[in-house]
Scaffold this active site. Structure first.
Site, mmCIF file in Angstrom:
data_model
loop_
_atom_site.group_PDB
_atom_site.id
_atom_site.type_symbol
_atom_site.label_atom_id
_atom_site.label_comp_id
_atom_site.label_asym_id
_atom_site.label_seq_id
_atom_site.Cartn_x
_atom_site.Cartn_y
_atom_site.Cartn_z
ATOM 1 N N HIS A 6 3.785 -2.305 2.949
ATOM 2 C CA HIS A 6 3.820 -0.964 2.361
ATOM 3 C C HIS A 6 5.119 -0.789 1.594
ATOM 4 O O HIS A 6 6.190 -1.030 2.155
ATOM 5 C CB HIS A 6 3.704 0.094 3.460
ATOM 6 C CG HIS A 6 2.408 0.003 4.207
ATOM 7 N ND1 HIS A 6 2.194 -0.917 5.214
ATOM 8 C CD2 HIS A 6 1.236 0.697 4.064
ATOM 9 C CE1 HIS A 6 0.961 -0.782 5.671
ATOM 10 N NE2 HIS A 6 0.352 0.197 4.981
ATOM 11 N N ASP A 63 0.825 -1.209 0.000
ATOM 12 C CA ASP A 63 0.000 0.000 0.000
ATOM 13 C C ASP A 63 0.862 1.262 0.000
ATOM 14 O O ASP A 63 2.036 1.228 0.346
ATOM 15 C CB ASP A 63 -0.874 0.044 1.259
ATOM 16 C CG ASP A 63 -1.989 -0.987 1.215
ATOM 17 O OD1 ASP A 63 -1.983 -1.825 0.286
ATOM 18 O OD2 ASP A 63 -2.837 -0.959 2.130
ATOM 19 N N ASP A 64 0.192 2.353 -0.354
ATOM 20 C CA ASP A 64 0.687 3.723 -0.157
ATOM 21 C C ASP A 64 1.766 4.149 -1.156
ATOM 22 O O ASP A 64 2.183 5.305 -1.142
ATOM 23 C CB ASP A 64 1.224 3.961 1.274
ATOM 24 C CG ASP A 64 0.158 3.702 2.336
ATOM 25 O OD1 ASP A 64 -1.013 3.438 1.941
ATOM 26 O OD2 ASP A 64 0.488 3.761 3.525
ATOM 27 N N HIS A 122 -4.920 9.239 0.046
ATOM 28 C CA HIS A 122 -4.875 8.520 1.304
ATOM 29 C C HIS A 122 -5.872 9.080 2.317
ATOM 30 O O HIS A 122 -5.554 9.350 3.477
ATOM 31 C CB HIS A 122 -3.438 8.515 1.876
ATOM 32 C CG HIS A 122 -3.149 7.263 2.652
ATOM 33 N ND1 HIS A 122 -3.148 7.220 4.028
ATOM 34 C CD2 HIS A 122 -2.877 6.001 2.257
ATOM 35 C CE1 HIS A 122 -2.876 5.991 4.442
ATOM 36 N NE2 HIS A 122 -2.700 5.226 3.369
ATOM 37 N N HIS A 158 -6.085 2.966 -4.026
ATOM 38 C CA HIS A 158 -5.964 3.219 -2.582
ATOM 39 C C HIS A 158 -6.348 4.667 -2.262
ATOM 40 O O HIS A 158 -5.719 5.317 -1.435
ATOM 41 C CB HIS A 158 -4.529 2.918 -2.130
ATOM 42 C CG HIS A 158 -4.362 2.756 -0.648
ATOM 43 N ND1 HIS A 158 -5.253 2.070 0.153
ATOM 44 C CD2 HIS A 158 -3.386 3.193 0.221
ATOM 45 C CE1 HIS A 158 -4.843 2.080 1.411
ATOM 46 N NE2 HIS A 158 -3.709 2.783 1.484
HETATM 47 ZN ZN ZN Z 1 -2.604 3.139 3.312
#
Ligand code: ZN
Length: 617
Positions: A568, A426-427, A481, A477
């Site tokens: 991540h 993620d991210d 954020h 995603h």
């Molecule tokens: Zn995230």
């Protein structure tokens, strides 16, 4: 010898009156006096044969020789004529075939040879059949019998005909065969060997087929058209009609070999009846080349190859492709890729437009839909590989539908891996980390899913393109954020769709899955998110500990088939952990898959707005 002389002498005594008269009249003859003195019907026959065939009287010993042999029954009338026709004196006359036939007819029947018969036998002689066949035939006629009766001589016939004389029509056929296939006439010996060969039941069609591939034939540099013409002459006894020739060109234009056309010719009923007339066995053309065994498939591949590379494939190339496809129809994808990888193809399909038009036409049989072509052009323009685009195009059910028209079942029944796990990051993206993770995955062909935020898409294009080319999945995603439970339904929708649009604008593909920030969702989120919500079953807490060993332990101590693992791609420690985790999972028998692949393998129909934590069995 003395008994012979004595016997002859006795005969002389009995017929002395007649002979004396004749011998006086024929005073200038060089006939030995004793024989001349006995001139009878046999002598007359000998003289008649000499006069007719050699235009002269018998000389010296010739009288006695023929007289004795006939009288003793060593020679018949037919036998003598045969021997005279083979004598040096006869050949020195340099008669034409027609003259020879005329003279032999005259001596044996006292008549003229009918015009049709003359033509028939001239064609026999032209094709290497000997005069013995003619003499043998005429010796069986009533006219010959009556001539012989007139001279009170045994007619007889010609024994032990050679193979070429036993079936003169077949000899003519072999003469044609030599002329068509070798460009020359057969020798008498070859004619005998070949006549015998077919008389023993050897099959015509396979023999002709063998000749066409022999070096004697191929070294003549004969065109396919000439071969077809020759085969029509030999098998059908005629030229191909314009309609037939058109059909032959059509099938060959679709990639089959001359053998295939030869089989078409051999299947004409007139081939069988021609062989029946010649009393030989037609047989069948044996199709041995892969491209001749499946016309539909060959036509398709020939079209595919020509369309994608701008030139017709060589026969052997086509054979290889047909073999590959026959063994595994789903290999059409790699066949297409191989053709597209040729220098010719790269040259003629250099532009993305030309490439897509050609591929769509071949894959679906029609021009591409504009929407699809736009998305693939976006992908190609940003560095998504043609191979990856082809995989997408070939995954369309329209491809399988089109291929089934060619008898190709191209559906790939994917082998379901025993254990699967989905690594998710993620991210990101974040070049330093994402690229390291991709470096780790690549040699194993391992896949992962990257849940990216929309605001990073254009900053980290290279990461997303590379991940896509590797078969990894790009998930959504949110744009920046945002925790979706804190915003309105419309705002959720905008967070998601702005990100989807950014990903599409780069890759030409909309994401199929999303992950809510912090794993937070509620009814409003579910109703507005418009994509399946992917949560996780193993949380590595990599962001909290920043400790590679912790991440490794979390994963390897807890992993089960169907897990979704949360990481991540922002931290070096995560990239370092992944370098251990990936080979360890693979060693333990796991296949590393994307979320979409995980759902497919686990037969889960992902629904928009629904949360998924794992797909454990
Ligand atoms: Zn995230």
């Amino acid at each position: 010898m003395s008994r012979h002389k004595h016997g002859v002498f006795g005969y002389i005594i009995r017929t002395i009156g007649v002979i004396l008269t004749v011998s006086v009249l024929a005073g200038t003859c060089l006939v030995p006096s004793r024989v001349r003195a006995q001139k009878d019907l046999t002598v007359e026959f000998v003289e008649y044969a000499f006069h007719t065939l050699l235009e002269k009287d018998p000389e010296g010993e010739q009288y006695g020789f023929w007289y004795r042999n006939i009288k003793d029954g060593n020679t018949t009338a037919a036998g003598m004529i045969e021997m005279l026709s083979e004598s040096e004196e006869f050949s020195e006359k340099n008669y034409s075939p027609e003259q020879k036939l005329t003279l032999l007819t005259k001596v044996m029947t006292g008549k003229e040879l009918a015009e049709a018969e003359k033509e028939r036998y001239i064609s026999y002689l032209d094709n290497g059949v000997s005069l013995r066949r003619f003499i043998s035939d005429v010796s069986k006629s009533p006219e010959f019998a009556s001539v012989c009766a007139q001279y009170k001589i045994t007619p007889g016939t010609v024994d032990d005909l050679e193979p070429r004389d036993l079936n003169p029509e077949l000899a003519v056929f072999i003469g044609e065969l030599f002329t068509e296939m070798y460009g020359r006439s057969p020798s008498a010996k070859e004619l005998n060997v070949w006549t015998q060969y077919f008389r023993e039941g050897k099959q015509v069609a396979p023999t002709l087929q063998q000749i066409t591939v022999s070096s004697d034939y191929t070294s003549r540099g004969v065109s396919d058209d000439q071969t077809i013409t020759s085969l029509c002459h030999l098998m059908l006894g005629r030229d191909a009609t314009a309609e037939e020739m058109g059909k032959y060109h059509e099938v060959m234009g679709n990639g089959v070999s001359v053998d295939y056309v030869a089989q078409m010719i051999a299947s004409d009923p007139s081939f069988a009846s021609r062989c029946a007339d010649l009393d030989i066995v037609p047989g069948e053309i044996n199709l041995t080349q892969a491209r001749d065994l499946n016309y539909e498939m060959t036509s398709f591949l020939n079209h595919l190859y020509s369309r994608l590379s701008g030139k017709a494939p060589a026969g052997e190339e086509l054979n290889n492709f047909v073999r590959r496809l026959s063994e595994d129809p789903s290999s059409i994808r790699s066949v297409i890729w191989d053709v597209l990888s040729t220098p010719e193809s790269r040259e003629i399909l250099a532009s993305d437009d030309d490439f897509l038009n050609a591929v769509f036409e071949v894959f679906y049989g029609h021009e591409p839909e504009q929407e699809k072509i736009t998305s693939y052009k976006i992908a190609l323009s940003h560095g998504i590989t043609r191979e990856r685009v082809l995989i997408s195009i070939a995954n369309d059910p329209a491809f399988d539908a089109k291929m089934s028209e060619y008898g190709l079942d191209t559906h790939i029944e994917k082998e379901v891996p025993k254990k699967v796990v989905a690594l998710t990051f993620d991210d990101g993206p974040y070049t330093d980390v994402t690229m390291r993770i991709l470096d780790t995955l690549e040699p194993y062909g391992a896949h992962a899913t990257f849940f990216v935020t929309g605001d990073r898409v254009n900053r980290y294009k290279d990461c997303i393109i590379r991940a896509t080319n590797m078969g990894c999945e790009v998930g959504n995603h949110t744009w920046n954020h945002t925790t979706l439970t804190r915003i309105s339904g419309d705002a959720v929708h905008k967070q998601i769709w702005d990100t989807c649009d950014a990903i599409y604008a780069l890759t030409g593909t909309y994401p199929k899955v999303m992950r809510p920030v912090g794993g937070s969702y509620n009814t409003t989120v579910s109703e507005n998110v418009g994509l399946p919500m992917i949560l996780w079953s193993i949380d590595t807490n990599d962001w909290k500990y920043r400790d590679s060993q912790h991440v490794i332990d979390e994963v390897l101590n807890n992993v089960r088939d169907g897990d979704i693992i949360l990481m991540h791609d922002l931290y070096d420690t995560t990239a370092t952990a992944v370098e251990t985790i990936v080979p360890a999972l693979i060693d333990s028998g796991y296949t590393l898959v994307t979320i979409s692949e995980l759902a497919e393998y686990k037969n889960v129909q992902l629904e928009n707005g629904k949360p998924y934590f794992s797909m454990r069995g």
